[in-house]
Write an enzyme that holds these catalytic residues in place. Structure first.
Site, PDB file in Angstrom:
ATOM      1  N   SER A  33       1.782  -2.358   4.696  1.00  0.00           N
ATOM      2  CA  SER A  33       0.431  -1.936   5.076  1.00  0.00           C
ATOM      3  C   SER A  33      -0.531  -3.075   5.401  1.00  0.00           C
ATOM      4  CB  SER A  33      -0.185  -1.064   3.983  1.00  0.00           C
ATOM      5  OG  SER A  33      -0.503  -1.831   2.839  1.00  0.00           O
ATOM      6  N   LYS A  82      -5.679  -4.335   0.053  1.00  0.00           N
ATOM      7  CA  LYS A  82      -6.280  -3.836   1.299  1.00  0.00           C
ATOM      8  C   LYS A  82      -7.457  -4.738   1.673  1.00  0.00           C
ATOM      9  CE  LYS A  82      -3.805   0.032   1.307  1.00  0.00           C
ATOM     10  NZ  LYS A  82      -2.549   0.001   1.980  1.00  0.00           N
TER      11      LYS A  82
END
Length: 182
Positions: A33, A82
């Site tokens: 990700s 993230k």
């Protein structure tokens, strides 16, 4: 000599625990990700000091506790990595006429970190980040279950600032991939 060795070992353990608890910690990356910033299997070091002196900033790559907020990419995983996109009070939307994310109506330049070939988002959204929360997205947008994936969930995809464990500073493993994270 054995007493000196015992004292040395106790000091080493206290130092290691103190470093992990208050200064920095290593985290393993289980998914794609955050490619190309961080690849699966790499380990990052996250420092825990700067957010005591400054607020989280847009663009920071953070490690956070996503338990009960995000689904685990690996069974038992609770820590996620993230990028900070939206800060408290900001309106984050996808997308303008040119396909860019906007912050309070202004386009966000993400050319330095969005995975090559990915659009800034294939999911349309328009959210206002609540006080004390963050809007987080992976750099490999087409392979990231991030704030966008939890829009309809309790919490709306927002991550409480107090869940941030630290700012990812560098990839440290494998050694051949060692580099800083801007």
């Amino acid at each position: 000599v054995s007493t000196d060795l015992a004292i040395l070992l106790v000091c080493a353990l206290i130092g290691a625990f103190g470093t992990k608890a208050f200064i920095a910690q290593l985290y393993s990356i289980p998914s794609g990700s955050m490619q190309a910033t961080v690849a699966p299997g790499e380990r990052v070091i996250a420092e825990k000091v700067s957010y005591r002196f400054r607020p989280t900033a847009r663009g920071d790559v953070v490690v956070f506790d996503g338990k009960d907020l995000f689904n685990a990419a690996s069974p038992g995983a609770a820590m996620f990595v993230k990028r900070v996109i939206g800060l408290p009070g900001e309106r984050v939307a996808c997308c303008d006429a040119d396909g860019r994310l906007t912050i309070d109506g202004s386009p966000l330049n993400e050319s330095e970190y969005v995975y090559p070939g990915d659009a800034p988002s294939n999911v349309e959204f328009d959210v206002v980040v609540p006080p004390g929360k963050l809007w987080l997205m992976g750099d490999h947008r087409s392979d990231s279950a991030d704030s966008r994936a939890y829009l309809g969930s309790p919490g709306g995809g927002f991550v409480p600032e107090d869940r941030v464990a630290g700012r990812a500073m560098a990839v440290v493993w494998p050694i051949s991939s060692a580099r800083s994270i801007d």
